[in-house]
Design a protein around this motif. Sequence first.
Motif, PDB file in Angstrom:
ATOM      1  N   GLY A 103       0.567  -1.312   0.269  1.00 16.02           N
ATOM      2  CA  GLY A 103      -0.001  -0.160  -0.231  1.00 16.02           C
ATOM      3  C   GLY A 103       0.922   0.976  -0.036  1.00 16.02           C
ATOM      4  N   ALA A 104       2.060   1.338   0.710  1.00 13.93           N
ATOM      5  CA  ALA A 104       3.005   2.448   0.232  1.00 13.93           C
ATOM      6  C   ALA A 104       3.835   2.717  -0.716  1.00 13.93           C
ATOM      7  N   ILE A 166      -0.774 -19.128 -19.798  1.00 19.21           N
ATOM      8  CA  ILE A 166      -1.900 -18.988 -18.917  1.00 19.21           C
ATOM      9  C   ILE A 166      -0.956 -17.992 -17.592  1.00 19.21           C
ATOM     10  N   GLU A 167      -0.537 -17.815 -16.537  1.00 21.87           N
ATOM     11  CA  GLU A 167       0.054 -17.388 -15.655  1.00 21.87           C
ATOM     12  C   GLU A 167       0.511 -15.989 -16.767  1.00 21.87           C
ATOM     13  N   SER A 168       1.050 -15.828 -17.809  1.00 24.11           N
ATOM     14  CA  SER A 168       1.860 -14.746 -17.967  1.00 24.11           C
ATOM     15  C   SER A 168       0.534 -13.916 -18.749  1.00 24.11           C
ATOM     16  N   GLY A 169      -0.635 -14.301 -18.897  1.00 26.18           N
ATOM     17  CA  GLY A 169      -1.445 -13.892 -19.271  1.00 26.18           C
ATOM     18  C   GLY A 169      -2.487 -13.342 -18.133  1.00 26.18           C
ATOM     19  N   LEU A 170      -2.685 -13.989 -16.741  1.00 30.30           N
ATOM     20  CA  LEU A 170      -3.333 -13.320 -15.577  1.00 30.30           C
ATOM     21  C   LEU A 170      -2.198 -12.428 -14.883  1.00 30.30           C
ATOM     22  N   ARG A 171      -1.124 -12.492 -15.104  1.00 30.80           N
ATOM     23  CA  ARG A 171      -0.242 -11.667 -14.476  1.00 30.80           C
ATOM     24  C   ARG A 171      -0.465 -10.552 -14.691  1.00 30.80           C
ATOM     25  N   LEU A 172      -0.921 -10.026 -16.359  1.00 30.52           N
ATOM     26  CA  LEU A 172      -1.023  -8.583 -16.559  1.00 30.52           C
ATOM     27  C   LEU A 172      -2.178  -7.679 -16.158  1.00 30.52           C
ATOM     28  N   LEU A 173      -2.798  -8.816 -15.163  1.00 26.40           N
ATOM     29  CA  LEU A 173      -3.561  -7.921 -14.205  1.00 26.40           C
ATOM     30  C   LEU A 173      -3.491  -7.116 -12.895  1.00 26.40           C
ATOM     31  N   ALA A 174      -1.715  -7.847 -12.552  1.00 26.82           N
ATOM     32  CA  ALA A 174      -1.243  -6.953 -11.893  1.00 26.82           C
ATOM     33  C   ALA A 174      -0.396  -5.449 -12.356  1.00 26.82           C
ATOM     34  N   TYR A 175      -0.555  -5.686 -13.251  1.00 31.06           N
ATOM     35  CA  TYR A 175      -0.056  -4.368 -14.411  1.00 31.06           C
ATOM     36  C   TYR A 175      -0.940  -3.969 -14.618  1.00 31.06           C
ATOM     37  N   ILE A 176      -1.797  -3.851 -14.760  1.00 32.58           N
ATOM     38  CA  ILE A 176      -2.934  -3.255 -14.376  1.00 32.58           C
ATOM     39  C   ILE A 176      -3.164  -2.106 -13.273  1.00 32.58           C
ATOM     40  N   TYR A 177      -3.823  -3.085 -12.516  1.00 33.44           N
ATOM     41  CA  TYR A 177      -3.551  -3.171 -10.852  1.00 33.44           C
ATOM     42  C   TYR A 177      -2.602  -2.325 -10.736  1.00 33.44           C
ATOM     43  N   GLY A 179      -0.861  -0.191 -12.138  1.00 31.00           N
ATOM     44  CA  GLY A 179      -0.807   1.370 -13.018  1.00 31.00           C
ATOM     45  C   GLY A 179      -2.393   1.976 -12.925  1.00 31.00           C
ATOM     46  N   ALA A 180      -3.172   1.645 -12.567  1.00 31.83           N
ATOM     47  CA  ALA A 180      -4.756   2.265 -11.542  1.00 31.83           C
ATOM     48  C   ALA A 180      -3.892   2.669 -10.289  1.00 31.83           C
ATOM     49  N   ALA A 181      -3.438   1.748  -9.302  1.00 26.54           N
ATOM     50  CA  ALA A 181      -3.549   2.138  -8.146  1.00 26.54           C
ATOM     51  C   ALA A 181      -2.006   3.690  -8.323  1.00 26.54           C
ATOM     52  N   VAL A 182      -0.868   3.702  -9.656  1.00 26.93           N
ATOM     53  CA  VAL A 182      -0.675   5.146  -9.745  1.00 26.93           C
ATOM     54  C   VAL A 182      -1.586   6.516  -9.953  1.00 26.93           C
ATOM     55  N   LEU A 183      -1.787   5.742 -11.162  1.00 23.95           N
ATOM     56  CA  LEU A 183      -3.448   7.100 -11.387  1.00 23.95           C
ATOM     57  C   LEU A 183      -4.237   7.524 -10.676  1.00 23.95           C
ATOM     58  N   ALA A 190      -7.530   8.124  -4.726  1.00 27.75           N
ATOM     59  CA  ALA A 190      -7.933   7.064  -3.861  1.00 27.75           C
ATOM     60  C   ALA A 190      -6.993   5.661  -3.801  1.00 27.75           C
ATOM     61  N   PHE A 191      -7.075   5.533  -2.896  1.00 25.69           N
ATOM     62  CA  PHE A 191      -6.073   4.809  -2.594  1.00 25.69           C
ATOM     63  C   PHE A 191      -6.569   3.359  -2.855  1.00 25.69           C
ATOM     64  N   VAL A 192      -6.792   2.738  -3.505  1.00 21.24           N
ATOM     65  CA  VAL A 192      -7.288   1.028  -4.597  1.00 21.24           C
ATOM     66  C   VAL A 192      -7.058   0.009  -4.065  1.00 21.24           C
ATOM     67  N   VAL A 193      -5.360   0.797  -3.675  1.00 21.46           N
ATOM     68  CA  VAL A 193      -5.150  -0.721  -2.879  1.00 21.46           C
ATOM     69  C   VAL A 193      -5.616  -1.340  -1.757  1.00 21.46           C
ATOM     70  N   CYS A 194      -5.445  -0.282  -0.581  1.00 20.84           N
ATOM     71  CA  CYS A 194      -5.846  -0.622   0.249  1.00 20.84           C
ATOM     72  C   CYS A 194      -6.896  -0.304   0.175  1.00 20.84           C
ATOM     73  N   ARG A 195      -8.497   0.118  -0.311  1.00 18.69           N
ATOM     74  CA  ARG A 195      -9.323   0.086   0.229  1.00 18.69           C
ATOM     75  C   ARG A 195      -9.902  -1.603  -0.506  1.00 18.69           C
ATOM     76  N   TYR A 196      -9.152  -2.104  -1.599  1.00 19.26           N
ATOM     77  CA  TYR A 196      -9.274  -3.462  -1.917  1.00 19.26           C
ATOM     78  C   TYR A 196      -8.542  -4.588  -0.884  1.00 19.26           C
ATOM     79  N   ASP A 197      -8.059  -4.412  -0.445  1.00 20.11           N
ATOM     80  CA  ASP A 197      -6.972  -5.260   0.135  1.00 20.11           C
ATOM     81  C   ASP A 197      -7.751  -6.597   0.492  1.00 20.11           C
TER      82      ASP A 197
END
Length: 448
Positions: A103-104, A166-177, A179-183, A190-197
Amino acid sequence: MMRFGHIIITIAAILMICSFALAGTVRFPPPEFESGYELPNTTVPSPRHGIYEYIDTIVLLAALGLSSYLVLKKRSRRAIFILTVSSLIYFGFWRKGCVCPIGAIQNIVLSFFDADYAVSIGVLIFFLSPLIFTLFFGRTFCAAVCPLGAIQDVVLLHPVSVPLWIESGLRLLAYIYLGAAVLFAATGSAFVVCRYDPFVSFFRLSGNVNLLIFGACFLIIGMFIGRPYCRFICPYGIILRHLSRISKWRVTITPDDCIQCRLCEDSCPFGAIRKPVEHWPKKEYSRSKTRLALLLVLLPILIFLGGWAGSKLKTVASRMHPSVRLAERVRLEETGKVEGTTDASDAFRATGTETADLYESASNIRARFGLGCLIFGGFIGLVIGLELVSVSVWRQRQDYEADRASCLACGRCFEYCPREHLRRKKNDTLQKEAAKESGGAIYAGGAG
């Protein structure tokens, strides 16, 4: 071994000196009301100051140092697991998941874009320490220190292998998350990482029902898929993943020479063991070379398309900001498209601020989101392109190896390696002989 220990101690000492020298204080203490009004209790753990902040920092650095030693020198899965449970108890249930390096990320980002926001030294140490240790020792933070990884590790019962594609495809979710957290942090939305922990509700033994269900789903899946949050969702894990590629030291399955016994082949529940690979067949090499060239040409196009698609999200994404939502609500009320008012719109009118100022502020925020979403989309396009490029890159391996990026340093593969068991037997024999010699010397000295 002594050199390794000195490096760990040096890193921990430098970080501790910084924390003592720059320790944060309460810059704006809460006001004292003469009317007898009392501030309501918060639903999250209060910030730790003074000696307690030092304790948290010391425990973190000690856990990182111990984890690095247990993984790279002691090579003991049992000891790593004990530290994992200890970290879960302290950083998870005792500290209730806060402060957290994951979250930091948001605190650090917001401090770059908002001059009025200051990050405490404790948060800074928690964010930087795992990164620094990863650069030297690999993902030893993930191994036994992170409470989010720990809670998933203890529930893993019957791991099922996930195909690499499949793992490589699912890992794209982490990059999206990520990017969204930084945005959303950069725009002050909002601090989405903390909100949806997904696990913080378990650590605090309370929370939103939907989050409890969300976390329970991860734990149920985690009984069969090793650490799904760490591998496919965690935004901090993505950063550690790339830093570990260039770490000075790394996990090795065998302590010396690999005899290719294949016993470790299926030992990793995270799919991080890579098999030996010979030279590509000439026909396949030529085909992959052509594919790689096409993908490199396609890379700028993917970045452009990603940026274009991201820019279309400007309006929707900007509604995460409270000022934009308030401006839209006030406009609906003024145009008669909705009946009644909300607490937020009533509070705004009570301030006496002109609606034109509110609309202008919302417009400026949307403009920032326009640029942010454009960069966000381009970033995702770049990630997709590089993932496709990596498929066409051939890496020759002579032995079974733990993948630098994917290995979470859990130590399970150690127990499957016959060379590791031989090393332990030799160490036990040497210790027994040393004990006998020491005992004989003491006896001889006493007899003299």
